[in-house]
Design an enzyme around this catalytic site. Sequence first.
Site, mmCIF file in Angstrom:
data_model
loop_
_atom_site.group_PDB
_atom_site.id
_atom_site.type_symbol
_atom_site.label_atom_id
_atom_site.label_comp_id
_atom_site.label_asym_id
_atom_site.label_seq_id
_atom_site.Cartn_x
_atom_site.Cartn_y
_atom_site.Cartn_z
ATOM 1 C CB THR A 76 -0.913 -0.062 1.180
ATOM 2 O OG1 THR A 76 -1.858 0.787 1.213
ATOM 3 C CG2 THR A 76 -0.329 -0.174 2.556
ATOM 4 C CE LYS A 80 -1.866 0.524 -3.295
ATOM 5 N NZ LYS A 80 -3.333 1.021 -3.634
ATOM 6 C CG ASN A 101 -3.214 -4.128 -5.448
ATOM 7 O OD1 ASN A 101 -2.984 -4.718 -6.396
ATOM 8 N ND2 ASN A 101 -4.268 -4.003 -4.980
ATOM 9 C CG ASP A 117 -5.908 -1.005 -5.619
ATOM 10 O OD1 ASP A 117 -6.402 -1.885 -4.956
ATOM 11 O OD2 ASP A 117 -5.201 -0.404 -5.540
ATOM 12 N N GLY A 143 -5.328 9.934 -9.077
ATOM 13 C CA GLY A 143 -3.913 9.360 -8.413
ATOM 14 C C GLY A 143 -3.999 7.730 -8.522
ATOM 15 C CB ALA A 145 -7.888 4.629 -5.980
ATOM 16 N N GLY A 258 -17.383 1.847 -1.714
ATOM 17 C CA GLY A 258 -15.984 1.317 -1.881
ATOM 18 C C GLY A 258 -15.627 -0.186 -1.346
#
Length: 293
Positions: A76, A80, A101, A117, A143, A145, A258
């Site tokens: 994390t 990453k 990840n 992800d 970013g 994600a 999420g």
Amino acid sequence: MEAYNALQALMKGPLPSLFFCIGDPVVGNPTEHMVQTAFSSLGFSGRYLTCRVTKDELAPAVWGLRALGFAGGNVTAPHKQTVLPFLDELSESALLGKAVNCITRRPDGTYYGDNTDGKGFLQSLTERNLTVKNKKVVILGSGGAASAIAVELVLAKAGEVVLVNRTEERSRSLAKRLSGVSSTILSVDRWVGTYSIPLDADIVVQATSVGLFSPTMCVDVAFPQRKTPLIACDVVFNPVRTLFLQRAEDAGCTLVDGLGMLVNQGILGIQQWTGKAPDAQGMRRALEEAFGV
Ligand code: NDP
């Protein structure tokens, strides 16, 4: 299913497989609880450890994990991207997103890096019978994600992906990187003041960190007034019911939280590590317990 006997394993072998979560900070990350719950339900003897690894300690930490024969793990923030040079092979998603990840040790001792992800996000749509193929998807944020999600949308041949970020340079560079990978059209919208989500969007993904640990914070967006419901997704998982999702619900949207993405990326990792499909509901319950939902 036969229960795992830790004492017997210690005295007679085989020793349990070891897994890690490395990042900084890692306190507050519930992955260990979710994965350990899944391992138990599978009768799998893995042990998952959450370890704080600072930026300066990444290299010795990864070589140490390799030397100790760790079977895999999760990476994390802030590692990453920087973990890539320590791995032997990368998946297409990891190569395109330039981020990992999930790491898996292969039988020959080499380490394989993947990014689950974005795949976890897509799975959270698929399990609701929602598809992205030929759809127009707006992503708020550019970013880590957002990038992982954009990669999978492009690989799944979404019709158009519109990237909207506070720092426009970041969305432009992501759009440039992913253009031409598939038939998906990549475009960038400016975010000045309130961003009006386009009327013809099918899906909007809130992929900024706004709202994390903060039920009163929300990105500055206006939802369109339309007859068919827009699908509104948030990558933020704590709180599960973000202010963005509450506003989306008030605007008549179909909601995807999420937590589904978090569970599904976890499932993909556990499948790579154990070859077995864990109990998704049990994993979601473990997370809800951790978040006090
Ligand atoms: P990054 O730091 O890589 O990116 C943060 C993004 O949020 C950037 O686009 C940044 O814009 C934007 N942003 C931050 N503050 C603001 C603000 N005040 N207004 C508008 N935009 C803002 O973080 P990640 O992408 O790694 O993580 C984002 C979120 O996704 C986190 O909440 C994380 O917990 C969550 N996440 C969820 C997962 C899941 O499984 N559900 C998996 C991975 C992450 P700018 O570029 O301008 O700074």
